[in-house]
Enzyme design. Sequence first.
Site, PDB file in Angstrom:
ATOM      1  N   GLN A 115       0.830  -1.202   0.000  1.00  0.00           N
ATOM      2  CA  GLN A 115       0.000   0.000   0.000  1.00  0.00           C
ATOM      3  C   GLN A 115       0.863   1.250   0.000  1.00  0.00           C
ATOM      4  O   GLN A 115       1.620   1.482   0.937  1.00  0.00           O
ATOM      5  CB  GLN A 115      -0.901  -0.019   1.241  1.00  0.00           C
ATOM      6  N   GLY A 116       0.749   2.078  -1.025  1.00  0.00           N
ATOM      7  CA  GLY A 116       1.516   3.310  -1.137  1.00  0.00           C
ATOM      8  C   GLY A 116       0.695   4.519  -0.727  1.00  0.00           C
ATOM      9  O   GLY A 116       0.238   5.284  -1.590  1.00  0.00           O
ATOM     10  N   TYR A 117       0.493   4.691   0.569  1.00  0.00           N
ATOM     11  CA  TYR A 117      -0.268   5.822   1.090  1.00  0.00           C
ATOM     12  C   TYR A 117       0.640   6.835   1.792  1.00  0.00           C
ATOM     13  O   TYR A 117       0.838   7.943   1.323  1.00  0.00           O
ATOM     14  CB  TYR A 117      -1.337   5.329   2.075  1.00  0.00           C
ATOM     15  N   SER A 118       1.191   6.455   2.954  1.00  0.00           N
ATOM     16  CA  SER A 118       1.927   7.398   3.795  1.00  0.00           C
ATOM     17  C   SER A 118       3.180   7.929   3.120  1.00  0.00           C
ATOM     18  O   SER A 118       3.842   7.221   2.356  1.00  0.00           O
ATOM     19  CB  SER A 118       2.311   6.727   5.115  1.00  0.00           C
ATOM     20  N   SER A 152       4.488  -1.599   4.253  1.00  0.00           N
ATOM     21  CA  SER A 152       4.627  -3.010   4.622  1.00  0.00           C
ATOM     22  C   SER A 152       4.750  -3.884   3.380  1.00  0.00           C
ATOM     23  O   SER A 152       4.023  -3.693   2.396  1.00  0.00           O
ATOM     24  CB  SER A 152       3.419  -3.463   5.440  1.00  0.00           C
ATOM     25  N   GLU A 234     -10.880  -2.011   6.167  1.00  0.00           N
ATOM     26  CA  GLU A 234      -9.963  -2.509   7.186  1.00  0.00           C
ATOM     27  C   GLU A 234     -10.684  -2.947   8.448  1.00  0.00           C
ATOM     28  O   GLU A 234     -10.090  -3.596   9.297  1.00  0.00           O
ATOM     29  CB  GLU A 234      -8.921  -1.435   7.534  1.00  0.00           C
ATOM     30  N   SER A 359      -3.040   8.074  13.819  1.00  0.00           N
ATOM     31  CA  SER A 359      -2.740   8.253  15.236  1.00  0.00           C
ATOM     32  C   SER A 359      -4.017   8.400  16.056  1.00  0.00           C
ATOM     33  O   SER A 359      -5.105   8.663  15.526  1.00  0.00           O
ATOM     34  CB  SER A 359      -1.864   9.490  15.428  1.00  0.00           C
TER      35      SER A 359
END
Length: 382
Positions: A115-118, A152, A234, A359
Amino acid sequence: MDFGFAREDQDFRDEARAWLAENVKGETEQRVWERTLGAAGWIGLGWGRDGYGNRTATLTQQVVWAEEYARSAAPPRSGHIGENLLAPTLLAHGTDEQKSRFLPPIAAGAELWCQGYSEPGAGSDLAGVRTAAVRQPEGPTYRVTGQKIWTSLAHEADWCFVLARTEPGSARHHGLSFLLVPMDQPGRIEVRPIRQMTGTSDFNEVFFDGAHAEHVVGGEGNGWRVAMSLLGFERGVSTLAQQIGFAEELGAVVRAAVASGAAHDPVVRERLVRQWAELRTMRWNALRTLGSSVDPGAPSVAKLLWAGWHQRLGELAVLVRGAAAGVGPADWSASAPYELDAAQHLFLFSRADTLYGGSDQIQRTIIAERLLGLPREPKGAV
């Protein structure tokens, strides 16, 4: 809440338990294990009857499979990002061509995803992504340039779904697109593992330098809608499997407390009982969200519950062992300075639980604004 297990579910449980007992055999290479699951039809249980997955299971049977998988001590899944995040997103927003291309390899355990989000400047505040994708004049191809972090399985993945900015000059939620990027592009994609204080490298930095991407899901400029839809998935049955793992960790902490004598301390006993009661509450809350229509902030409630709970469990894991918790194992050597035992790893890794995946502060803001209808936080507020 109407959520119960029928006779058919018990038959399904017996089948799943028997298969796992026969096939879970200690250390197994991740890709081999994914293909084994796919060949037996255990991937894509919740995809419906569209023909893209394997066997079809009801919601309660999906819960049964998740629970039995966790109880069997089967290998960690390397295909869960493709199966549980990308696949439902493609079923909801993808074209028929995209479904036909990507879903069967996921169901077979043949292609892994990340997953390429953050990004360094866009973690919990995902709308701040700066990775750019420029459409090429010769066809429906994009050139992706930017950096993602905390990715990840990027070092193992065949593909990455990337949230990128396709409209130059756009800001926040606007001008984003959801792209599918092949990872095998030497010279255009670089993956750097991030070494954690546990001594392991579960996450990665990913650098895109003009990487090619041909597939955009949901249409150009609709990336935020698609990305938020994916995050909603999720909260599926995987949360119940996670709680099975939590229960096993709690059991180990209780046994350690008895062995060390810490269980004689009434304060420690009270904390252990509280952990058990809170875990039961989380289970019923997870079942409630699966068995009924819930508000859009429900995933944030669940994240707040389990993240704090797991972090407190990590603190208990070292507390009940006393001074021994700060000592390495007997075979600790110079060649392996981070050979942590399970309790030490639990304590260190759980420090990040209240940060990754959004968070605690972000989750509370979502709950306040989307569930409680409170005024939005002023721009620029500290």
